[in-house]
Motif scaffolding. Structure first.
Motif, PDB file in Angstrom:
ATOM      1  N   GLY A  64      87.329  -9.208  88.405  1.00 41.73           N
ATOM      2  CA  GLY A  64      87.948  -9.011  87.103  1.00 41.73           C
ATOM      3  C   GLY A  64      87.392  -9.986  86.080  1.00 41.73           C
ATOM      4  N   PHE A  65      87.144 -11.220  86.516  1.00 38.27           N
ATOM      5  CA  PHE A  65      86.496 -12.200  85.632  1.00 38.27           C
ATOM      6  C   PHE A  65      85.166 -11.654  85.112  1.00 38.27           C
ATOM      7  N   LEU A  66      84.360 -11.074  86.004  1.00 35.41           N
ATOM      8  CA  LEU A  66      83.046 -10.573  85.577  1.00 35.41           C
ATOM      9  C   LEU A  66      83.180  -9.399  84.621  1.00 35.41           C
ATOM     10  N   ARG A  67      84.181  -8.556  84.823  1.00 35.93           N
ATOM     11  CA  ARG A  67      84.392  -7.468  83.862  1.00 35.93           C
ATOM     12  C   ARG A  67      84.806  -8.043  82.504  1.00 35.93           C
ATOM     13  N   ARG A  68      85.633  -9.077  82.477  1.00 40.47           N
ATOM     14  CA  ARG A  68      85.991  -9.734  81.219  1.00 40.47           C
ATOM     15  C   ARG A  68      84.769 -10.441  80.624  1.00 40.47           C
ATOM     16  N   PHE A  69      83.991 -11.070  81.461  1.00 41.61           N
ATOM     17  CA  PHE A  69      82.775 -11.788  81.061  1.00 41.61           C
ATOM     18  C   PHE A  69      81.800 -10.824  80.377  1.00 41.61           C
ATOM     19  N   LEU A  70      81.626  -9.647  80.981  1.00 41.27           N
ATOM     20  CA  LEU A  70      80.779  -8.618  80.377  1.00 41.27           C
ATOM     21  C   LEU A  70      81.350  -8.155  79.049  1.00 41.27           C
TER      22      LEU A  70
ATOM     23  N   LEU B  72      74.720  -8.405  87.887  1.00 46.93           N
ATOM     24  CA  LEU B  72      76.097  -8.754  88.223  1.00 46.93           C
ATOM     25  C   LEU B  72      76.651  -7.782  89.255  1.00 46.93           C
ATOM     26  N   ILE B  73      77.451  -8.323  90.176  1.00 49.51           N
ATOM     27  CA  ILE B  73      78.124  -7.502  91.178  1.00 49.51           C
ATOM     28  C   ILE B  73      79.616  -7.820  91.134  1.00 49.51           C
ATOM     29  N   PRO B  74      80.382  -7.158  90.241  1.00 51.10           N
ATOM     30  CA  PRO B  74      81.842  -7.287  90.289  1.00 51.10           C
ATOM     31  C   PRO B  74      82.381  -6.451  91.451  1.00 51.10           C
ATOM     32  N   LEU B  75      83.029  -7.097  92.382  1.00 52.78           N
ATOM     33  CA  LEU B  75      83.524  -6.438  93.593  1.00 52.78           C
ATOM     34  C   LEU B  75      85.044  -6.332  93.536  1.00 52.78           C
ATOM     35  N   VAL B  76      85.553  -5.179  93.891  1.00 52.71           N
ATOM     36  CA  VAL B  76      86.978  -4.856  94.030  1.00 52.71           C
ATOM     37  C   VAL B  76      87.813  -5.304  92.830  1.00 52.71           C
ATOM     38  N   ALA B  77      87.319  -5.044  91.628  1.00 54.67           N
ATOM     39  CA  ALA B  77      88.072  -5.349  90.412  1.00 54.67           C
ATOM     40  C   ALA B  77      88.829  -4.140  89.896  1.00 54.67           C
ATOM     41  N   GLY B  78      88.544  -2.937  90.411  1.00 58.41           N
ATOM     42  CA  GLY B  78      89.165  -1.737  89.882  1.00 58.41           C
ATOM     43  C   GLY B  78      88.853  -1.585  88.408  1.00 58.41           C
TER      44      GLY B  78
ATOM     45  N   LEU C 162      79.007  -1.955  89.984  1.00 60.21           N
ATOM     46  CA  LEU C 162      80.461  -1.990  90.109  1.00 60.21           C
ATOM     47  C   LEU C 162      80.830  -1.448  91.483  1.00 60.21           C
ATOM     48  N   THR C 163      81.393  -2.286  92.324  1.00 61.33           N
ATOM     49  CA  THR C 163      81.675  -1.913  93.711  1.00 61.33           C
ATOM     50  C   THR C 163      83.171  -2.041  93.983  1.00 61.33           C
ATOM     51  N   ASN C 164      83.749  -0.986  94.555  1.00 58.54           N
ATOM     52  CA  ASN C 164      85.178  -0.980  94.856  1.00 58.54           C
ATOM     53  C   ASN C 164      85.432  -0.428  96.246  1.00 58.54           C
ATOM     54  N   THR C 165      86.594  -0.776  96.767  1.00 54.06           N
ATOM     55  CA  THR C 165      87.037  -0.200  98.030  1.00 54.06           C
ATOM     56  C   THR C 165      88.086   0.872  97.746  1.00 54.06           C
ATOM     57  N   SER C 166      88.547   1.519  98.788  1.00 51.81           N
ATOM     58  CA  SER C 166      89.581   2.541  98.631  1.00 51.81           C
ATOM     59  C   SER C 166      90.856   1.950  98.038  1.00 51.81           C
ATOM     60  N   ALA C 167      91.123   0.674  98.346  1.00 51.12           N
ATOM     61  CA  ALA C 167      92.354   0.040  97.860  1.00 51.12           C
ATOM     62  C   ALA C 167      92.426   0.041  96.344  1.00 51.12           C
ATOM     63  N   GLU C 168      91.283  -0.088  95.676  1.00 52.22           N
ATOM     64  CA  GLU C 168      91.293  -0.125  94.202  1.00 52.22           C
ATOM     65  C   GLU C 168      91.562   1.256  93.602  1.00 52.22           C
ATOM     66  N   TYR C 169      91.343   2.311  94.368  1.00 50.15           N
ATOM     67  CA  TYR C 169      91.703   3.643  93.893  1.00 50.15           C
ATOM     68  C   TYR C 169      93.202   3.882  94.066  1.00 50.15           C
TER      69      TYR C 169
ATOM     70  N   HIS D  81      90.813  -3.956 100.410  1.00 53.77           N
ATOM     71  CA  HIS D  81      90.370  -4.882  99.366  1.00 53.77           C
ATOM     72  C   HIS D  81      89.428  -5.959  99.906  1.00 53.77           C
ATOM     73  N   GLY D  82      89.787  -6.574 100.999  1.00 54.98           N
ATOM     74  CA  GLY D  82      88.933  -7.578 101.640  1.00 54.98           C
ATOM     75  C   GLY D  82      88.252  -7.000 102.853  1.00 54.98           C
ATOM     76  N   PRO D  83      87.094  -7.556 103.258  1.00 55.54           N
ATOM     77  CA  PRO D  83      86.403  -7.034 104.438  1.00 55.54           C
ATOM     78  C   PRO D  83      87.314  -7.021 105.662  1.00 55.54           C
ATOM     79  N   GLY D  84      87.262  -5.932 106.413  1.00 59.98           N
ATOM     80  CA  GLY D  84      88.087  -5.822 107.606  1.00 59.98           C
ATOM     81  C   GLY D  84      87.638  -6.772 108.701  1.00 59.98           C
ATOM     82  N   GLN D  85      88.537  -7.066 109.591  1.00 65.64           N
ATOM     83  CA  GLN D  85      88.282  -7.976 110.704  1.00 65.64           C
ATOM     84  C   GLN D  85      88.179  -7.190 112.005  1.00 65.64           C
ATOM     85  N   LEU D  86      87.386  -7.705 112.918  1.00 67.80           N
ATOM     86  CA  LEU D  86      87.275  -7.069 114.229  1.00 67.80           C
ATOM     87  C   LEU D  86      88.575  -7.206 115.011  1.00 67.80           C
ATOM     88  N   ASN D  87      89.235  -8.354 114.847  1.00 69.17           N
ATOM     89  CA  ASN D  87      90.524  -8.516 115.515  1.00 69.17           C
ATOM     90  C   ASN D  87      91.590  -7.872 114.645  1.00 69.17           C
ATOM     91  N   LEU D  88      92.209  -6.836 115.154  1.00 68.13           N
ATOM     92  CA  LEU D  88      93.189  -6.078 114.385  1.00 68.13           C
ATOM     93  C   LEU D  88      94.522  -6.810 114.374  1.00 68.13           C
TER      94      LEU D  88
END
Length: 661
Positions: A291-297, A314-320, A378-385, A419-426
């Motif tokens: 979100g900072f990077l989207r504001r920065f832009l 720039l790679i703003p990740l999961v900012a929706g 602009l990169t997002n995960t399903s959570a941002e949708y 939103h965050g990378p998944g873990q192998l340990n569930l």
């Protein structure tokens, strides 16, 4: 230059002197960067309240920030490129995300170092918890009235507890709060909602107060709110009150701009440790930092006061669709609350006209006007949708059509991810936030896609090689749909419920001066914006976007949403940021016993090796399409093997359903 001095506190080997491929060992430089900027310069005027900050004899405004530089010991062996990490609430994240490190300052797999990047971060957030060790902070001045007195105004703070509590800070988590100007303020209000966008019910003023608990003693405190009846888990509370003291929040955005400008263009005589080395600079930010990077832009800050490029990629990740409260009076950069001026028009990168205000604007309007727009992924995960209205970054505001994006931009959905990378340990508890979900957390690790994204933006900037095409849900092909259309698919899965309420983003009027960063705390809201989520197949897995083998050769249903557990309150509501892993039955017998409509693992794959062969083919296809690097094909295959063993073993332990269940 805006940087007046680098105050170096320490220089030491990074990662214990480890050697990273052909680049060799790295050193870590820590200190404080000191800045002085002209508040009347056109490049700085966009910063809210900067002209109300104290000036030195030369008319400049000062601020400073903690910084760290990870630099090859022999810079000639590096790539001559900076990757700047926009820290998240004072925490560096680039090593955990790009290097898959297990700790924020760990080397992890050494990706950034093996590829020769100089890694830099500095503070930008003024309200980082002041007593927390190791956090990276910015130190900005306070804006003052013309007579030198502090500025007062009204502010709203929202929170949603995960357990019953009686007192809450007037800030997100442990951040520096905006204290109440008068703890006896009769105009202060406290309301409660059953869900974030639900009707507000006022709690009478005489039933709560500005105070905290010290043991069993109630202590008056302008930084806390106390409610003897108890704040209930899952309920959403919002307190509105008067505060005094307005830090120049947006000055924090100048620290990354001017530090990296100095590292690119400053001289060795001025104390630049990167003098003569850096040819290009990129920046990465995740979640709040995205979100900072989207504001920065939006503020046009990717070039310095001299008009020279600072960040070219720039790679703003999961900012929706958000930009965060990074440049407004009394801003709360960490707040996830809505309504917020950090989640308002404009959403798209190219020009649109807001039908409510008639204002025409775009995320990249300032930069496009200069002709120096950087390259952006602009990169997002399903959570941002599901929770961040990400569809607004590529659809019209009335939700009737897809929008073309700028030639300098790509939009990617990492399908079936949280939103965050998944873990192998569930696990089913988010260790950072505390709430428990009804399903296991999403386990899809999208970090291999991030590493390819960085190399793609690097090649785009340095060699002109365009990255892969955008990949996200669309209206024209039916892969973007309203969330309620997916209810039947998910409710058909044993033990899976569906959200009773969906996250909404309303057309909101924050006052006549909101565009200048002067936001009214009790805005007038209108109709909600349309929101779309990715369509799913019969297994519940998403069709659009970049699909890792977890989705294309699945062992489970992976979603970007998870419902709150009854123990955390509000079980019909989506948890913030957390997705789900809903494993397939292990065998046909398991499937028939539970009535699961999804084929079992044994029915899908002839053997473990058959499954892994398919995974390797899918990973190779992603590499051929340049969504993944060759070095990660093995990583993804290894992770797939671990998930197969984990999920098969887990399902084998699940007892078959009986008529009594």
């Amino acid at each position: 230059m805006a940087v007046t001095r680098l105050e170096v506190h320490s220089i030491r080997p990074f990662a214990g002197g480890a050697v990273f491929g052909d680049t060799g060992p790295y050193r870590q430089i820590d200190g404080i960067v000191h800045l002085a900027v002209d508040p009347d310069h056109p490049a700085n005027e966009v910063i809210t309240d900067i002209k109300l900050a104290p000036r030195d004899a030369a008319g400049r405004v000062h601020c400073s920030a903690d910084f760290t530089i990870l630099q090859p010991e022999d810079t000639s062996r590096g790539s001559h490129r900076i990757v700047f990490d926009v820290v998240n609430r004072g925490n560096p994240t680039v090593l955990t995300n790009l290097n898959s490190a297990g700790q924020r300052l760990g080397a992890g797999n050494g990706f950034l170092m093996r590829h020769g990047y100089t890694v830099v971060w500095c503070g930008w957030q003024y309200d980082v918890p002041p007593d927390a060790a190791g956090l990276v902070k910015a130190y900005v001045p306070e804006a003052l009235n013309p007579d030198g007195s502090p500025i007062s105004g009204r502010i709203s703070v929202a929170f949603q507890p995960h357990r019953k509590i009686y007192t809450n800070s007037l800030a997100d988590r442990l951040h520096k709060p905006h204290p109440a100007a008068d703890i006896n303020d009769p105009e202060a209000t406290l309301v409660v909602r059953d869900f974030q966008d639900g009707p507000a019910h006022a709690i009478p003023r005489d039933q709560w107060c500005f105070a905290r608990l010290d043991g069993e003693e109630i202590v008056a405190d302008s930084r806390y709110v106390y409610f003897p009846g108890g704040f209930q888990p899952g309920k959403v509370y919002e307190i509105t009150y008067a505060t005094t003291g307005a830090d120049v929040v947006g000055m924090g955005m100048l620290a990354p701009r001017d530090l990296v400008s100095f590292l690119r263009y400053g001289s060795a005589e001025a104390g630049n440790p990167c003098a003569g080395d850096i040819e290009h600079a990129f920046t990465f930010g995740r979640s709040q930092s995205g979100g900072f990077l989207r504001r920065f832009l939006y503020c046009g800050l990717t070039q310095d006061e001299q008009g020279r490029p600072v960040f070219e990629g720039l790679i703003p990740l999961v900012a929706g669709s958000g930009r965060g409260e990074m440049n407004q009076r009394f801003g709360q950069p960490s707040t996830p609350a809505r309504p917020s001026a950090g989640r308002s028009f404009p959403f798209h990168d190219t020009l649109q006209t807001d039908p409510d205000t008639g204002r025409t604007d775009a995320l990249l309007a300032r930069l496009d006007a200069t002709g120096n727009t950087p390259r952006i992924l602009l990169t997002n995960t399903s959570a941002e949708y599901w929770s961040g209205h990400a569809s607004l970054i590529h659809t019209t505001m009335d939700g009737t059509a897809d929008l073309p994006h700028s030639e300098n931009l790509r939009i990617y959905l990492y399908a079936g991810t949280q939103h965050g990378p998944g873990q192998l340990n569930l696990f089913d508890v988010d260790v950072r936030e505390g709430p428990r979900g009804q399903q296991l957390d999403n386990s899809v690790d999208y970090r291999p896609l991030l590493r390819a994204a960085l190399k793609n933006v690097d090649q785009w900037v340095t060699d002109g090689e365009e990255p892969p095409a955008s990949s996200h849900p669309r209206l024209d092909d039916g892969t973007a749909v309203p969330a309620p259309e997916l209810e039947a698919t998910f409710r058909s899965l044993p033990g899976v419920n569906f959200p009773e309420v969906h996250k909404s983003l309303f057309r909101t009027n924050f006052g006549p001066k909101a565009h200048d960063g002067l936001v009214e705390p009790a805005p007038v809201s209108g109709e909600p914006y349309p929101n779309y989520v990715p369509r799913v197949d019969s297994d519940g897995n998403e069709i659009a976007g970049i699909r890792l083998p977890d989705l294309s050769v699945p062992l489970a249903t992976y979603s970007g949403w998870n419902l709150r557990h009854p123990d955390s309150g509000a079980p019909g509501q989506i948890m913030p940021q957390i997705g789900s892993t809903i494993p397939f039955p292990a065998t046909r017998e398991d499937r028939e016993a539970t009535g699961d409509p999804r084929l079992s693992i044994e029915e899908r794959y002839a053997s473990r090796e058959d499954y892994l062969d398919r995974v390797r083919r899918e990973a190779q296809a992603l590499m051929d399409a340049r969504y993944m690097l060759a070095e990660d094909v093995g990583t993804v295959s290894e992770q797939a093997a671990q998930r197969y063993d984990s999920l098969v073993a887990m399902r084998a332990e699940v007892p078959a359903a009986t008529d009594d269940d």
